[in-house]
Write an enzyme that holds these catalytic residues in place. Sequence first.
Site, PDB file in Angstrom:
ATOM      1  N   CYS A  84      25.332  67.439  30.661  1.00  0.00           N
ATOM      2  CA  CYS A  84      24.056  67.638  31.347  1.00  0.00           C
ATOM      3  C   CYS A  84      24.149  68.943  32.131  1.00  0.00           C
ATOM      4  O   CYS A  84      25.196  69.249  32.711  1.00  0.00           O
ATOM      5  CB  CYS A  84      23.782  66.469  32.295  1.00  0.00           C
ATOM      6  SG  CYS A  84      22.320  66.699  33.326  1.00  0.00           S
ATOM      7  N   CYS A 113      19.188  72.609  27.758  1.00  0.00           N
ATOM      8  CA  CYS A 113      19.045  71.223  28.210  1.00  0.00           C
ATOM      9  C   CYS A 113      19.696  70.276  27.193  1.00  0.00           C
ATOM     10  O   CYS A 113      19.362  70.316  26.000  1.00  0.00           O
ATOM     11  CB  CYS A 113      17.555  70.924  28.328  1.00  0.00           C
ATOM     12  SG  CYS A 113      17.161  69.242  28.772  1.00  0.00           S
ATOM     13  N   HIS A 147      23.176  69.823  34.934  1.00  0.00           N
ATOM     14  CA  HIS A 147      23.400  69.759  36.380  1.00  0.00           C
ATOM     15  C   HIS A 147      24.847  69.448  36.760  1.00  0.00           C
ATOM     16  O   HIS A 147      25.242  69.675  37.888  1.00  0.00           O
ATOM     17  CB  HIS A 147      22.506  68.681  36.995  1.00  0.00           C
ATOM     18  CG  HIS A 147      21.066  69.046  37.044  1.00  0.00           C
ATOM     19  ND1 HIS A 147      20.351  69.373  35.914  1.00  0.00           N
ATOM     20  CD2 HIS A 147      20.198  69.147  38.084  1.00  0.00           C
ATOM     21  CE1 HIS A 147      19.104  69.649  36.260  1.00  0.00           C
ATOM     22  NE2 HIS A 147      18.984  69.521  37.564  1.00  0.00           N
ATOM     23  N   GLU A 156      20.110  68.307  42.454  1.00  0.00           N
ATOM     24  CA  GLU A 156      18.929  69.098  42.848  1.00  0.00           C
ATOM     25  C   GLU A 156      18.745  69.087  44.364  1.00  0.00           C
ATOM     26  O   GLU A 156      18.259  70.051  44.939  1.00  0.00           O
ATOM     27  CB  GLU A 156      17.670  68.572  42.149  1.00  0.00           C
ATOM     28  CG  GLU A 156      17.746  68.773  40.665  1.00  0.00           C
ATOM     29  CD  GLU A 156      16.433  69.142  39.991  1.00  0.00           C
ATOM     30  OE1 GLU A 156      15.379  68.984  40.602  1.00  0.00           O
ATOM     31  OE2 GLU A 156      16.510  69.577  38.820  1.00  0.00           O
ATOM     32  N   ASP A 195      15.134  75.131  29.585  1.00  0.00           N
ATOM     33  CA  ASP A 195      15.613  73.875  30.169  1.00  0.00           C
ATOM     34  C   ASP A 195      14.424  73.110  30.735  1.00  0.00           C
ATOM     35  O   ASP A 195      13.362  73.686  31.000  1.00  0.00           O
ATOM     36  CB  ASP A 195      16.627  74.148  31.288  1.00  0.00           C
ATOM     37  CG  ASP A 195      17.202  72.853  31.844  1.00  0.00           C
ATOM     38  OD1 ASP A 195      17.613  72.001  31.035  1.00  0.00           O
ATOM     39  OD2 ASP A 195      17.222  72.664  33.067  1.00  0.00           O
ATOM     40  N   SER A 196      14.640  71.822  30.959  1.00  0.00           N
ATOM     41  CA  SER A 196      13.587  71.016  31.573  1.00  0.00           C
ATOM     42  C   SER A 196      13.316  71.474  33.013  1.00  0.00           C
ATOM     43  O   SER A 196      12.260  71.200  33.548  1.00  0.00           O
ATOM     44  CB  SER A 196      14.009  69.546  31.570  1.00  0.00           C
ATOM     45  OG  SER A 196      15.271  69.422  32.205  1.00  0.00           O
TER      46      SER A 196
HETATM   47  N1  DGL Z   1      18.401  69.407  31.810  1.00  0.00           N
HETATM   48  C1  DGL Z   1      18.651  68.004  31.633  1.00  0.00           C
HETATM   49  C2  DGL Z   1      19.876  67.806  30.732  1.00  0.00           C
HETATM   50  O1  DGL Z   1      20.713  68.669  30.603  1.00  0.00           O
HETATM   51  C3  DGL Z   1      18.843  67.297  32.948  1.00  0.00           C
HETATM   52  C4  DGL Z   1      17.592  67.186  33.758  1.00  0.00           C
HETATM   53  C5  DGL Z   1      16.529  66.332  33.114  1.00  0.00           C
HETATM   54  O2  DGL Z   1      16.720  65.110  32.976  1.00  0.00           O
HETATM   55  O3  DGL Z   1      15.511  66.898  32.761  1.00  0.00           O
HETATM   56  O4  DGL Z   1      19.998  66.783  30.120  1.00  0.00           O
END
Ligand code: DGL
Length: 268
Positions: free
Chosen positions: A186, A69, A188, A154, A6-7
């Site tokens: 997403c 992600c 989050h 976050e 993930d990012s």
């Molecule tokens: N992990 C990213 C997503 O699911 C969200 C956070 C980001 O923008 O890096 O799209």
Amino acid sequence: MIGVFDSGFGGLTVLKEFLRVLPDYGYVYLGDNARAPYGNKSAEVIYEYTRQAVDFLFKAGCELIIIACHTASSRALRKIQQEYLPKHYPGKRVLGVVVPTVEEAVKLSRYHKLGIIGTSSTVSSGVYKKELEKLRGDLEIHEQACPLLVPLAEEGWLDRLETRMILKKYLRPLKVKEIDTLILGCTHYPLLAREIIRIMGKRVKVVDPAKAAAGKLVLYLGRHQAMEKKLSRAGKLVFYTSDDAHKFKELGQRFLGRSVGEVKKIEL
Ligand code: DGL
């Protein structure tokens, strides 16, 4: 080992589900926290970052990687599967979260009126819409980018009045369209699910991609025995981040729902 990329922290919501349904496998989690968020970056940059992460996870001993992600799944996965893997890692596999999520959404939707919320990049990629339309031609699809939700999640602002107001603003257009199913596109957003459900009302089915991806992984491993046999079942968990390891450990707990073990800082 199964790699989960993930990012940043968000993919830990996906790893949490993997650990719930497939607790015996070994997992390597990589969060590119130093370069997050990806959600507002260009497609080229997202591809390059994701490719580097995939490279790292394969070199760390993974046979299979799940890109948790949504932004990376929308912007980089296809090119990695079609161009990068055949050339560099022909025996290995990379899967994403979009296809399992749309399959679940179409299964759940009664009136075929679907809403998708995600980062700006995920929404502008049009990948969710495209994958949904591959499954059914008669869907009514409404998308909404929600760029403020990642920082709010976050920060742990899950029950705040401010968060509720922003959610209401983002969700209103989807409510007006009377969608019957909403995709949380997403990593989050599962953290905000309670508030989202409250705003959308119980009539609207909410698809949690973490659960959809975990269900799909179970099926995938059942169908791909050669891959399954290569995976370690030692139940080992390894965490890597490209930013501060201490911070990852502290904040990661909120997403994983339990304490994060040893975290190593790496450079991508
Ligand atoms: N992990 C990213 C997503 O699911 C969200 C956070 C980001 O923008 O890096 O799209």
